[in-house]
Design an enzyme around this catalytic site. Structure first.
Site, PDB file in Angstrom:
ATOM      1  N   LYS A  97     -12.344 -10.751  -3.084  1.00  0.00           N
ATOM      2  CA  LYS A  97     -11.092 -10.336  -3.733  1.00  0.00           C
ATOM      3  C   LYS A  97     -11.169  -8.844  -4.059  1.00  0.00           C
ATOM      4  CE  LYS A  97      -8.001 -12.408  -7.177  1.00  0.00           C
ATOM      5  NZ  LYS A  97      -7.975 -13.272  -8.371  1.00  0.00           N
TER       6      LYS A  97
HETATM    7  O1  G3P Z   1      -6.034 -14.668 -11.092  1.00  0.00           O
HETATM    8  C1  G3P Z   1      -5.044 -13.726 -11.249  1.00  0.00           C
HETATM    9  C2  G3P Z   1      -3.825 -14.142 -12.039  1.00  0.00           C
HETATM   10  O2  G3P Z   1      -3.429 -15.442 -11.692  1.00  0.00           O
HETATM   11  C3  G3P Z   1      -3.875 -13.877 -13.505  1.00  0.00           C
HETATM   12  O3  G3P Z   1      -2.870 -14.495 -14.246  1.00  0.00           O
HETATM   13  O4  G3P Z   1      -1.864 -15.157 -16.406  1.00  0.00           O
HETATM   14  O5  G3P Z   1      -3.710 -13.435 -16.360  1.00  0.00           O
HETATM   15  O6  G3P Z   1      -1.433 -12.870 -15.535  1.00  0.00           O
HETATM   16  P1  G3P Z   1      -2.451 -13.959 -15.709  1.00  0.00           P
END
Ligand code: G3P
Length: 214
Positions: free
Chosen positions: A83
């Site tokens: 990633k």
């Molecule tokens: O893994 C990346 C992403 O899904 C993060 O989500 O909720 O931290 O914006 P969030």
């Protein structure tokens, strides 16, 4: 639509995997940090539970550092996807890994041209962050729709992975918009089979059966 879980928590991953419909896992440095464990060890543990793609994010911000970390991650297991961020160095690393046959997930995607560029560089996955776009009073789903249209216009094979999903409405809209993958936190996965009318209906079926047949 493929379903990934967005977590580094082993209990959540095991429970989601036991449903039999989990296709992969995404992690990020914040999610692994929350688990207070060794970074590489946790990635290896996840890869043992789920045979599908497991995204392992680099911490380095420069091309050389990304290549070094990405190669180390890729050695952990065959199902690791490296990633990388949607930056200039991330794009260069994406092209290099793709030329080597190593799969990549280009993360922190917030506008359609980032998705176009990483598709040209051979990204396996691109991760637009819906929830974080909504957080700044813009429309996260609009980003998904635009990327879908661009990828379909030119036949790019990069998979559109909807990330930063906060609730089931996001998920329904992603499925309708044609996202290839959605990565979902465990609490949202738990909601995916819920409906009060299912529970009420089931209660009545069982009560009626018992009344009639004992
Ligand atoms: O893994 C990346 C992403 O899904 C993060 O989500 O909720 O931290 O914006 P969030």
């Amino acid at each position: 639509m493929d379903l990934y879980i967005d977590t580094a928590n082993l209990d959540e991953i095991k429970q989601a995997n036991d449903l039999g419909v989990l296709d992969g896992v995404t992690t990020n440095p914040s999610l692994i940090a929350k688990e207070k464990t060794d970074y590489a060890k946790r990635l290896a543990e996840i890869c043992k539970i789920v045979p599908g793609p497991v995204s392992a994010e680099v911490i380095a911000l420069d091309y050389e550092g990304m290549m070094k970390e990405g190669h180390a991650h890729a050695k952990i297991a065959d199902n690791i996807v490296v990633k990388l961020p949607c930056t200039v160095d991330g794009l260069r690393a994406c092209k290099a890994f793709s030329d080597e046959g190593i799969k990549t997930n280009l993360t922190l995607c917030f506008q359609p041209l980032q998705a176009l560029m990483v598709a040209k560089a051979g990204a396996y996955l691109v991760s637009p962050f819906i929830g974080r776009v909504d957080d700044i009073a813009e429309d996260g789903m609009d980003l998904i729709l635009k990327i879908r249209q661009i990828y379909d216009n030119y036949g790019y094979e990069t998979k559109l992975l909807a990330a930063s999903i906060r609730h089931t409405k996001h998920l329904v809209e992603c499925a309708l918009a044609g996202a290839d993958v959605a990565t979902v936190p465990f609490n949202v996965i738990q909601q995916m089979l819920k409906h009060p009318l299912t529970d009420q209906g089931l209660e009545k079926f069982v009560a009626d059966y018992k009344k009639a047949f004992g």
